[in-house]
Scaffold this active site. Sequence first.
Site, PDB file in Angstrom:
ATOM      1  N   HIS A  60      15.762 118.896  37.688  1.00 49.54           N
ATOM      2  CA  HIS A  60      15.909 117.541  38.239  1.00 49.54           C
ATOM      3  C   HIS A  60      14.601 116.764  38.205  1.00 49.54           C
ATOM      4  O   HIS A  60      14.599 115.544  38.250  1.00 49.54           O
ATOM      5  CB  HIS A  60      16.417 117.617  39.681  1.00 49.54           C
ATOM      6  CG  HIS A  60      17.849 118.033  39.764  1.00 49.54           C
ATOM      7  ND1 HIS A  60      18.865 117.146  39.989  1.00 49.54           N
ATOM      8  CD2 HIS A  60      18.442 119.240  39.597  1.00 49.54           C
ATOM      9  CE1 HIS A  60      20.021 117.790  39.988  1.00 49.54           C
ATOM     10  NE2 HIS A  60      19.794 119.068  39.755  1.00 49.54           N
ATOM     11  N   ASP A  75       8.810 110.568  38.623  1.00 50.15           N
ATOM     12  CA  ASP A  75      10.124 110.904  39.187  1.00 50.15           C
ATOM     13  C   ASP A  75      10.995 111.434  38.064  1.00 50.15           C
ATOM     14  O   ASP A  75      10.949 110.909  36.949  1.00 50.15           O
ATOM     15  CB  ASP A  75      10.771 109.614  39.744  1.00 50.15           C
ATOM     16  CG  ASP A  75      11.553 109.850  41.025  1.00 50.15           C
ATOM     17  OD1 ASP A  75      12.036 110.980  41.214  1.00 50.15           O
ATOM     18  OD2 ASP A  75      11.676 108.905  41.820  1.00 50.15           O
TER      19      ASP A  75
HETATM   20  C1  GDG Z   1      15.374 114.676  42.892  1.00 44.01           C
HETATM   21  C2  GDG Z   1      14.364 114.136  41.879  1.00 44.01           C
HETATM   22  C3  GDG Z   1      16.236 112.916  40.764  1.00 44.01           C
HETATM   23  C4  GDG Z   1      17.550 108.419  50.631  1.00 44.01           C
HETATM   24  N1  GDG Z   1      17.392 107.959  51.878  1.00 44.01           N
HETATM   25  C5  GDG Z   1      18.572 108.058  52.503  1.00 44.01           C
HETATM   26  C6  GDG Z   1      19.484 108.579  51.615  1.00 44.01           C
HETATM   27  N2  GDG Z   1      18.826 108.795  50.473  1.00 44.01           N
HETATM   28  C7  GDG Z   1      19.437 109.330  49.247  1.00 44.01           C
HETATM   29  C8  GDG Z   1      19.466 108.272  48.177  1.00 44.01           C
HETATM   30  C9  GDG Z   1      19.526 109.112  46.921  1.00 44.01           C
HETATM   31  C10 GDG Z   1      18.734 110.342  47.315  1.00 44.01           C
HETATM   32  O1  GDG Z   1      18.644 110.355  48.730  1.00 44.01           O
HETATM   33  C11 GDG Z   1      17.321 110.317  46.763  1.00 44.01           C
HETATM   34  O2  GDG Z   1      17.410 110.636  45.414  1.00 44.01           O
HETATM   35  P1  GDG Z   1      16.225 110.376  44.379  1.00 44.01           P
HETATM   36  O3  GDG Z   1      16.762 110.553  43.027  1.00 44.01           O
HETATM   37  O4  GDG Z   1      15.709 109.008  44.614  1.00 44.01           O
HETATM   38  O5  GDG Z   1      15.059 111.403  44.720  1.00 44.01           O
HETATM   39  P2  GDG Z   1      14.855 112.986  45.088  1.00 44.01           P
HETATM   40  O6  GDG Z   1      15.421 113.328  46.414  1.00 44.01           O
HETATM   41  O7  GDG Z   1      13.397 113.209  44.950  1.00 44.01           O
HETATM   42  O8  GDG Z   1      15.676 113.801  43.985  1.00 44.01           O
HETATM   43  C12 GDG Z   1      14.842 112.788  41.364  1.00 44.01           C
HETATM   44  C13 GDG Z   1      17.172 113.605  41.714  1.00 44.01           C
HETATM   45  O9  GDG Z   1      16.643 114.844  42.176  1.00 44.01           O
HETATM   46  C14 GDG Z   1      18.537 113.865  41.079  1.00 44.01           C
HETATM   47  O10 GDG Z   1      18.420 114.580  39.901  1.00 44.01           O
HETATM   48  O11 GDG Z   1      16.725 111.615  40.518  1.00 44.01           O
HETATM   49  O12 GDG Z   1      13.953 112.308  40.386  1.00 44.01           O
HETATM   50  O13 GDG Z   1      13.077 114.008  42.469  1.00 44.01           O
HETATM   51  O14 GDG Z   1      20.838 109.488  46.651  1.00 44.01           O
HETATM   52  O15 GDG Z   1      20.579 107.459  48.402  1.00 44.01           O
HETATM   53  N3  GDG Z   1      20.766 108.782  51.924  1.00 44.01           N
HETATM   54  C15 GDG Z   1      21.162 108.475  53.188  1.00 44.01           C
HETATM   55  N4  GDG Z   1      20.296 107.976  54.102  1.00 44.01           N
HETATM   56  C16 GDG Z   1      19.014 107.757  53.795  1.00 44.01           C
HETATM   57  O16 GDG Z   1      18.250 107.306  54.664  1.00 44.01           O
HETATM   58  N5  GDG Z   1      22.428 108.653  53.521  1.00 44.01           N
END
Ligand code: GDG
Length: 755
Positions: free
Chosen positions: A182, A390
């Site tokens: 990821h 990222d």
């Molecule tokens: C890893 C990789 C890759 C965030 N704040 C809240 C909340 N979120 C949810 C978002 C989104 C998720 O969390 C964050 O996903 P990201 O992709 O931005 O980042 P990572 O957690 O670092 O994920 C990344 C991912 O894996 C998938 O392959 O994209 O690059 O680092 O879904 O919506 N959800 C809720 N409340 C929040 O306050 N409910």
Amino acid sequence: MALHPLSRLSAVQSSVGARVIVVSNRLPLTLRKTEDGWSTERSSGGLASAMNPLLRKGGGDWIGWPGGGGEDDVQGRMAILAQWAEDERCFAVDLPEKVATGFYEGYANQTLWPVFHNFPSQLKFDAKSWEAYIEANRIFCEAVVNRYGPNDLIWVHDYHLMLLPQMLRDRLPDAAIGFFLHIPFPSSEIFPVLPRREELLEGLLGADLLAFQTHGHLQQFRAALLRVLGMESKIQQVAVGSRPVRLEALPIGIAPEEYTDLLKSDKTTADQYAEWVARYSGRKVVLAVDRLDYTKGVIERLRAYAHLLRSSPELKEKVVLIQIAVPSREGIDTYQELRTEVNRLVGEMNGKLGTPEWTPLVYINRSIERTELVGLYKLADVCWVGSLRDGMNLVAKEYVACKPEGDGVLVLSEFAGAAAEMGEALLINPFDEERTAATIERALALDDQERRQRMQTLHHRVLRNNVFRWGERFLGALQEAVSERGRYIDTQPQRLRPTEIRDAYARAKRRVLILDYDGTLVPFAKRPQQAAPPTRILDLLNALASEPQNCVALMSGRSAENLDRWFGMIRGMWIVAEHGAEFKSPSAPAWEYLRPQVPTEWKSTVMPILEHFVDRIPGSFVEEKKYGLVWHYRMADPEFGEWLANELVSMLEAMLAETELRAFRGEKIVEVKPVWANKGEVLERLLASRSDPDFLFAAGDDRTDEDLFERLQSGAWTVHIGPGPTRASYVVANFEALRRVLELFAESGNLSKTS
Ligand code: GDG
């Protein structure tokens, strides 16, 4: 009729009669200790957001760590975990506390995470945390082995479990094992910094399929293989002994309806939204949503925002930045320090820049409900994704999914994997404070038409490249990788010894020689028409074909017209065109056809798709043949060409699934042709004309020749030109080496005539 992606995912699973076992560090559920005992919480974070809807709809088991260990209320905890297994098919892996800490807060998040995100300066390593990482992977391995049944597909996720594929391979040699990373894969300059790097790569290579978020990450992985293990690989494959490991770039998507459904019909979302519209009326809202992690660029964003407010005083009281920063990895010092620094900056900025009527920065340092998040996405005029690095970044895609009308602007870091497929966003270098501020200013002022155009294009793409499609592609590729393994695993081609084969040739009386052309007799040319045969090759073919004891066949993917023009004058030789669809035998003056009537209407559907790919990459072009269409990209940028070829094949595969057509990749080409037009089919005709041969020789260099090698019995001399897995019994290094062998044949024929 196109199938719905969800049913296709289930179809992939059921077509192999297989269940999917997902393995990740965390389950999508987390244990929380409350005053009344243990309770269940849904995990947030990228992996859970993506996999949850996929598994809910497609079915499957999920193995992971539930969090919350210790001695408290062990029975209550066990009861909840049993319920998870029963109701949600989530199976908990318990890690002893010491192992969990060393593994998660140690090697995974203080060694791997910083290095993989280009922050080697943050790397911390000690041998104990490495031991804990091995132990945790071993415990996960045990849990998978216990749940595994024949035909299951095992899908391992992310950097916490990089040793698991090989551990599983040792225990379950025949299992189908896929791995998805990821996070980014670092460049070959940075990766070698990693302590225990060899073990990690070897751990990964236990898989049948290794998939990455972007083509760039995949390339960096290949570079690391070369640099650290000295292993050469092809763009899509690396051979571990005789076992092929397939490599793919599969950018993850989201489940758009999880957001659009809330937008359309959830009351809490609607109420919250209405309240915020009133509260922020007359102000533009800029939104940022991140886990509080140094790779997400929160500090850089706050500085750029302060810069913007200072340099553009007209924005005073006209704009608000809402920053959601979800606490993360709080047991690690670096994250604590980050939190302190962000708190300090927030206070300082609001204190210095705010007014009694206006708080320029709204900072929320906790997780909010999904309903609220969707309301914020809808509200925000601009979404600001400023990751310093990222893997993908799902927030960017979620925001775009919530903008069906196109009324928003995505400002996106070029260092997020998402940038590779979201070119219509305003891209920023988050390290450049001044220009980032200028881009935010531009985003706030973007005219209606441009804003809508950019956002609507993004919106459609996010809907199309969703998480179901991603899951389907991953499982499809895994299934294919496993079937290839079956084909190649027992084949250990030997290097061809010229004198040995010359002697066998000289002894034989009824010989059959089957030769591919491009890449076999001549090197590849930039354009197909430039690969005309040199006189030396024509003489060689003439010599071999005129030998009465020989039956020589030239088998090519080229058109009949082309082959006639170049080889029509050689007497006594079979010519096979378009991979076997047409052929001309020495005894018949005209071309014959493998099938009497062949539909070609499909070309008008496929052609525009290929033309679209021609538009996307300069230097590529389409060749039309009687039975097939070929997209050539030899003259195009090699990296981007390979990347597009993957995309094209996967698109065509889905489209052609229920037809008799197939898309396949050759040397710098993607060809669409009927499945029956193959060299194996036409072989029957050829062999019928020469009964009981005592020397059967076939040479070729690409996928189409494999059909032929597969049909020939073990007594045949099947020769593959160049490296790579093959069904052939022998290999030679290149076309020149093969030419020398053919020259030996021709000479030994002459000798036998003179002696
Ligand atoms: C890893 C990789 C890759 C965030 N704040 C809240 C909340 N979120 C949810 C978002 C989104 C998720 O969390 C964050 O996903 P990201 O992709 O931005 O980042 P990572 O957690 O670092 O994920 C990344 C991912 O894996 C998938 O392959 O994209 O690059 O680092 O879904 O919506 N959800 C809720 N409340 C929040 O306050 N409910």
